[in-house]
Design an enzyme around this catalytic site. Structure first.
Site, short mmCIF file in Angstrom:
data_model
loop_
_atom_site.label_atom_id
_atom_site.label_comp_id
_atom_site.label_asym_id
_atom_site.label_seq_id
_atom_site.Cartn_x
_atom_site.Cartn_y
_atom_site.Cartn_z
N SER A 1 -39.39 -19.40 -12.38
CA SER A 1 -38.19 -19.02 -13.01
C SER A 1 -37.77 -17.60 -13.01
CB SER A 1 -37.80 -19.56 -14.54
OG SER A 1 -39.21 -19.45 -15.39
N GLY B 1 5.27 2.58 1.20
CA GLY B 1 6.27 3.13 0.36
C GLY B 1 6.43 2.44 -1.11
N LEU C 1 -44.91 -14.55 -12.24
CA LEU C 1 -45.10 -14.35 -10.75
C LEU C 1 -45.99 -15.83 -10.27
CD1 LEU C 1 -45.64 -10.86 -10.14
CD2 LEU C 1 -43.59 -12.01 -9.58
N ASP D 1 15.94 2.51 6.74
CA ASP D 1 16.63 3.64 7.10
C ASP D 1 16.30 4.08 8.42
OD1 ASP D 1 14.52 4.01 5.51
OD2 ASP D 1 14.83 6.31 5.27
N SER E 1 0.78 -1.23 0.01
CA SER E 1 0.15 0.02 -0.15
C SER E 1 0.99 1.51 -0.05
CB SER E 1 -1.01 0.06 1.36
OG SER E 1 0.05 -0.04 2.20
#
Lengths: 607, 301
Positions: free
Chosen positions: A522, A17, A449, A151, A13
């Site tokens: 269906s 860096g 329906l 570092d 991310s």
């Protein structure tokens, strides 16, 4: 052998860096135009602490407007750079958060090398394991683990060693053959392009070295494969065009075409607008065969010595890419290179926890989830194990309605079952059986329906056909649920399976020469489409019984609407679940019209 | 083989694969032909992809009526030589409205004469796929563009709703109302284009080569005055100057660069040495930082 273009996936991310590391790599290899570098001295992210006038390396790899405002990279961005040895590096940059697993899988699909960033100040986090798991799953060849921000920690060896040891434990359960650990600092520039003066204890390669030293695996002797993209036709010419994705083809080579399994010889190879005697890996060519064989777009051409087995059943890993979850039994379009066929997930075996690598039982797959599944294709495909061939072991799943790409799959192996079942052909066929009855076999698929009038219409049509001496049969959704489909409920998954079974039964009855009347809610278009795909065009007639839901609820012949309204039936169509109106019904009946009128409309088509 | 030749060979093969996929997948594909160097490369790749069969789609040029004269001459010759059908479309309503690069903002002019014109042409001929020569290295929003990039009804691009693209398995399918934009040279860089033109001996427009041309200096930009429609501001004058163009477009909107590069080798050397991104010479892109993304969402290529 070397590859002139190398593809690198970067995972991590912004916090790790990542953008800074890639930005620095680009700048230090002189890959960025000056005006672009200048612009990164002016623009600042909100909350940026980089002084004005300094280069913000991270801005060089970010893309779109909205994403810059949010300070994160959401989609996959591609960037080209020249390596110092002259090769081309194409970087695909993907976001690393869990909700973007799919974007990372996309970027990883073509990557040769995966660069996994670890923020040393935070140590190994779940996202690191997730990134490694995805690299392993997607078959990334080499992984470089860049342990960044040393570092800030005094460049201490012990920190690097601890992180490496911890990750190696996790790596033992993955299929990553080539992993390199590098201690570095993107911000200070240690071990990115030049060797660090701050970490004498590290004797290994820099990031650039380990990218430049990568080589692809060589093909085995005698292997050669190409999928046909296009049948090329010109005057007195028929060739098969495609890109060779393994090995070489030479003039006179004996080759086999799959799935037809026919053998022939190469009589001509055309590349670069001329005839050539041989062509190799990654070349786009047109092959001409000595003899006429059955070969079309999507077929695979391989050396005749290769033993490949087309199959219609596979075990595969799937990364789900879409907001609508993967539904068991639903039909999707499966695309593999230029091959395509409808396919159904017949079993979800388990899903993978991308953070821990553990497997858990599952019945569906949501976006960003990865699962192991069994898949059945309508026609046999020549797919290889992804671990052996990324090119011929991958596929995508496409929604049959929206045509969105919804899933990405990697073949584990083909299942023998499909291979050992061969379709038995009988001499008396569908046409003969129907002709004996003086009729044409057909399916009248009534959708609508609950309470719309499907069963009533089907019943009346059957009576009329019977009276005329025709052979018909009604398949009623509700009745079948009492037997064949007694094990199914009403979730979208179960409804898909319900429709699948009913359509298969209808297919058997059509084969017997009958006129089949199907009365079944269906509700989903994709399920109806799949049913339709089982039949010849003129055999299937979709009839939409269009009755408004208020009318259906008033009629309520089975008392179901009342029950559903009280919350007694979850997933009830029209109440708790949507009914998708047919987009292209062959016939739409108004459910409030006179019954006779509707029956006559259907009979007109059958008779 | 030198590594640069290997790179070109690999890029060429990928582009051919994409063109063949387009030809095999659509009923009415078309190839955008904008007369520039990228179009010259596209046309060359198309010949290779289908040889010995002819190029199976027509070429489409959106003519704003403000192109360099040399572009139009070159266009007609190139299409003829390639044996391809050329369709030229101009937004006639735009012409009738009198819009030009001087009386409207650059972005409005571009929208009317290029974006709208393109949409008109795609609709008129019912093209379901349009091949374009955009490259990912040109501009930031292009870096996220797919190779097969879906446009919704009205040719709109929704960068947040792009189809995932994996391996070499391209999803070329279209739902009703959708069309496809196809970018076969996405992975090429400007230097690749020039090296390939050199290697393959592809003819490119003479405007790319340095020559003494009538130039007016406006701000930092060097504009070639190609005809008498260019209004000079007080104090401006036309000077003959040795210049060439890095990209080609509408002449009032395409700045020249001072150059002595008269051969392809010299151009490649110059592209390496200057290291200025090529779209920097395009006036239309500089309007604001994200203007390309905005134009693309409206249907621009």
């Amino acid at each position: 052998m070397q590859r002139a273009i190398v593809r690198l996936l970067t995972c991590g991310s912004v916090d790790d860096g990542k953008s800074t590391l890639i930005g620095r790599l680009l700048v230090e290899t002189d890959s960025i135009p000056y005006d672009t570098i200048e612009s990164t001295k002016k623009i600042r992210r909100s909350g940026s602490t980089i002084a004005s006038g300094e280069i913000d390396f991270s801005l060089l790899t970010d893309g779109l407007e909205a994403e810059r405002e949010q300070g994160i990279t959401i989609d996959v961005a591609y960037r080209s750079m020249s390596l110092l040895d002259g090769k081309r590096l194409i970087i695909s940059d993907a976001p690393g958060h869990e909700q973007y697993t799919r974007n990372m899988a996309v970027a990883a699909s073509r990557a040769d090398i995966g660069l996994v960033l670890v923020d040393a100040t935070k140590g190994v986090r779940t996202q690191t394991l997730r990134h490694l798991t995805i690299c392993s799953l997607m078959g990334v060849n080499r992984v470089i683990v860049a342990i960044n921000k040393l570092d800030a920690l005094g460049y201490k060896k012990s920190i690097f060693d601890d992180i490496q040891a911890e990750l190696e434990k996790a790596l033992s359960r993955m299929q990553l053959p080539d992993v390199i650990f590098i201690p570095l600092s993107a911000l200070a520039g240690d071990n990115v392009v030049g060797k660090s003066k701050n970490m004498d204890w590290y004797k290994g390669p820099t990031l650039l070295d380990s990218i430049q030293s990568w080589r692809p695996q060589a093909a085995d002797e005698g292997q050669a494969r190409m999928r046909i993209q296009l049948v090329s036709r010109a005057e007195n010419f028929r060739g098969l065009s495609g890109t060779i994705h393994l090995g070489s083809f030479k003039m006179g080579d004996e080759v086999r075409v799959f799935p037809s399994n026919q053998v022939t010889k190469i009589s001509k190879i055309i590349a670069n607008q001329q005839e050539v005697s041989a062509a190799h890996d990654l070349e786009a060519v047109t092959l001409v065969f000595e003899s006429e064989v059955d070969a079309t777009r999507g077929d695979l051409i391989a050396s005749s010595k290769e033993e490949l087995h087309p199959s219609d059943r596979f075990n595969a890993d799937i990364v789900w890419l879409h907001e609508d979850a993967l539904i068991h039994s639903r039909s999707y379009l499966l695309l593999a290179g230029s091959s395509q066929t409808p396919a159904t997930i017949t079993r979800i075996k388990h899903k993978l926890d991308v953070n821990t690598g553990s497997e858990t039982a599952a019945t569906d797959l949501s976006m960003n989830e990865i699962g192991s599944v069994e898949i059945a294709t309508d026609t046999p495909l020549t797919l290889l194990a992804y671990s052996q061939s990324r090119e011929f072991g991958n596929f995508i799943l496409v929604d049959r309605l929206t045509f969105n790409t919804v899933g990405a799959g990697m073949i584990r192996h083909s299942l023998r079952r499909g291979e050992n079942l061969t379709y038995q052909k009988y001499e008396v066929n569908k046409v003969a059986r129907a002709a004996q009855k003086n009729q044409q076999a057909k399916v009248i698929w009534l959708t609508g329906l609950s309470g719309s009038g499907k069963s009533t219409i089907a019943n009346a049509v059957e009576k009329r056909l019977y009276a005329q001496g025709m052979h018909a049969y009604v398949l009623d959704g509700d009745n079948l649920r009492m037997g064949l489909n007694a094990d199914l409920g009403f979730t979208p998954e179960d409804r898909a399976e319900n429709v699948r079974r009913v359509s298969e039964v209808a297919k058997v009855l059509v084969d017997a020469g009958l006129v089949v009347l199907v009365a079944i809610i269906s509700p989903f278009e994709s399920d109806r489409r799949r049913a339709k795909s089982l039949f010849e065009d003129e055999e299937f007639m979709e009839v939409f019984v269009d009755t408004p839901v208020e009318i259906c609820a008033q009629r309520d012949p089975k008392g179901l609407y009342k029950k559903a309204a009280k919350g007694g039936i979850p997933n009830f169509t029209g109440v708790g679940q949507d009914y998708q109106r047919p987009a292209a019904a062959d016939l739409i009946l108004n459910g409030q019209d006179e019954l006779d009128e509707n029956v006559n409309k259907i009979l007109k088509v059958i008779l | 083989m030198l590594v640069n030749q290997q790179i070109l060979k690999a890029l060429e093969a990928e582009s051919i694969e994409i063109m063949r996929e387009t030809a095999a997948s659509y009923k009415q594909p078309v190839m955008m032909y904008s007369i520039g160097k990228d179009s010259s490369v596209l046309l060359h790749l198309a010949k290779k992809a289908f040889y010995p069969a002819p190029i199976p789609f027509p070429l489409l040029h959106i003519d704003t009526t403000w192109k360099f004269k040399e572009m139009i001459t070159f266009r007609d010759q190139a299409a003829k030589k390639a044996g391809a059908k050329l369709i030229v479309h101009t937004n006639q309503e735009g012409v009738a409205s009198g819009i030009n690069p001087f009386n409207a903002s650059i972005s409005e002019y571009t929208r009317v004469m290029k974006t709208v014109a393109l949409r008109q042409a795609l609709d008129k001929y019912e093209f379901d796929a349009a091949i374009g020569g955009s490259r990912r290295d040109e501009e930031k929003s292009r870096a996220k563009e797919r190779i097969f990039s879906v446009r919704e009804a009205g040719h709109k691009w929704d960068p947040r709703n792009q189809r995932p693209e994996l391996w070499h398995t391209y999803n070329t399918r279209l739902a009703p109302g959708q069309t496809m934009r196809v970018f076969p040279i996405s992975d090429w860089t400007e230097v690749d284009i020039w090296r390939y033109i050199m290697q393959e001996d592809i003819e490119v427009n003479p405007l790319y080569f340095a020559k003494s041309r009538p130039i007016v200096k406006r701000g930092e930009q060097l504009i070639m005055v190609d005809d008498d429609r260019y209004p000079l501001n007080p104090g401006e004058s036309i000077q003959m100057q040795q210049v060439r163009f890095r990209t080609l477009g509408c002449y009032p909107l395409t700045a020249a660069v001072e150059s002595t590069a008269q051969t392809l080798t010299q151009i490649v050397d110059e592209v390496f040495a200057v290291k200025l991104s090529e779209r920097a010479t395009r006036l239309i892109d500089g309007a604001n930082e994200d203007s390309m993304e905005k134009k693309k969402s409206e249907g621009y290529f």
